[in-house]
Enzyme design. Structure first.
Site, PDB file in Angstrom:
ATOM      1  CB  SER A 130      -1.605   2.323  -1.495  1.00 48.20           C
ATOM      2  OG  SER A 130      -0.960   1.098  -1.195  1.00 48.20           O
ATOM      3  CE  LYS A 187       1.911   0.626  -4.247  1.00 50.11           C
ATOM      4  NZ  LYS A 187       0.976   1.576  -3.593  1.00 50.11           N
TER       5      LYS A 187
END
Length: 321
Positions: free
Chosen positions: A136, A203
């Site tokens: 991701s 993230k």
């Protein structure tokens, strides 16, 4: 025939008749005295040597088994005491049943314990390793990368800044219905003695408390407080800023987080309709990912992209650029 012979003098001549037997103290000639003295001295020296050897052997044996004492019964000389002290430590250790090899083992165990304690403290409060589980965050991070997370980055009144790559606990945000783990599990995980599990995410911070984050304008760019971001430095090649349109004002103390591989990342966009609205509390941030340390060929530091400098001084959260 008579068997009696007259006594003879020392030179072998017969003693004159009527003379008494000479006593041992009779005076004889100088040659005779010298010969007799030498014989006597030699005999006495031999006897004395034998006696000294016997006495020395006895003293040596006694010195091995007992300390030397003076005439007044006190201990021996200082040199003897010092020598005895040097040997005494070895004898004390042997008497205590602790050979030298055991002492080395004990010292090594103490050193290992200190190293483990220091490692646990560093792991809990300073820097902590994490593994990247998915793609991701490509192409900034690859699956299998090992990160070192700086847990002091925001520890002294600092705030998370736009553009930072952070590791955080997703319970209550990305995992809105997950229960908090038991206290022992949290402690062990914080010390690095238990795996972080599936509740920890990595993230990039796009918006902080007070920011308005929108996507996407006619140019296809993400905007923070109206400032378009040039994400070419970190966005996965071929990806767009977002295939999902959104317009969000980030609550105070919360963060808006997105992956760099937007088409393969489940991030704040995917939780807009869930409790928390997709934002993550700053309190859930474990630390800032500062270094990739494994594999060796990917050693690098993770810098804040220059694109976020344009957002400095915007929003109501203050200058976070």
């Amino acid at each position: 025939m008579s068997t009696h012979e007259p006594p003879a003098d020392r030179d072998g001549r017969p003693v004159p008749s009527g003379a008494d037997r000479p006593s041992r103290s009779v005076v004889v000639s100088g040659a005779e005295v010298a010969a007799a003295s030498e014989a006597a001295v030699a005999s006495e020296v031999a006897v004395a040597s034998d006696a000294m050897a016997e006495a020395t052997g006895t003293l040596v044996a006694e010195a091995v088994t007992a300390p030397e004492t003076g005439a007044d019964g006190s201990g021996g000389s200082d040199v003897a005491a010092a020598d005895g002290a040097g040997a005494g430590s070895e004898e004390d250790s042997a008497a205590a049943g602790e050979p030298a090899g055991h002492r080395w083992t004990r010292d090594l165990l103490w050193l290992a314990a200190v190293c483990v304690a220091v490692l646990l403290v560093v792991n809990a409060f300073v820097a902590r390793p994490f593994a990247v589980p998915s793609g991701s965050m490509e192409g900034t991070l690859q699956p299998g990368d090992r990160l070192v997370v700086n847990q002091l980055a925001y520890a002294f009144g600092g705030h998370v800044q736009r553009g930072d790559v952070v590791v955080f606990d997703g319970i209550g945000s990305f995992l809105p219905y997950a229960a908090e783990p038991a206290a022992p599990r949290r402690v062990l995980s914080g010390l690095g003695l238990a795996p972080a599990g599936d509740t920890v995410f990595v993230k990039r911070v796009i918006g902080v408390g007070g920011d308005r984050v929108t996507c996407c304008g006619s140019d296809g760019r993400l905007r923070v407080n109206g400032v378009a971001l040039d994400e070419s430095d970190y966005l996965f090649p071929g990806d767009t800023a977002s295939s999902v349109p959104f317009d969000i004002v980030v609550p105070r103390g919360e963060l808006w987080l997105m992956g760099d591989h937007r088409s393969a990342s489940r991030d704040s966009r995917d939780h807009l309709g869930e409790p928390g609205g997709g934002t993550v509390s700053e309190d859930k941030v474990i630390g800032r990912a500062d270094w990739v340390v494994f594999p060796v060929g990917r050693w690098t530091s993770l810098e804040r992209p220059a694109a976020f400098a344009a957002t400095g001084g915007t929003g109501t959260h203050g200058d976070q650029g």
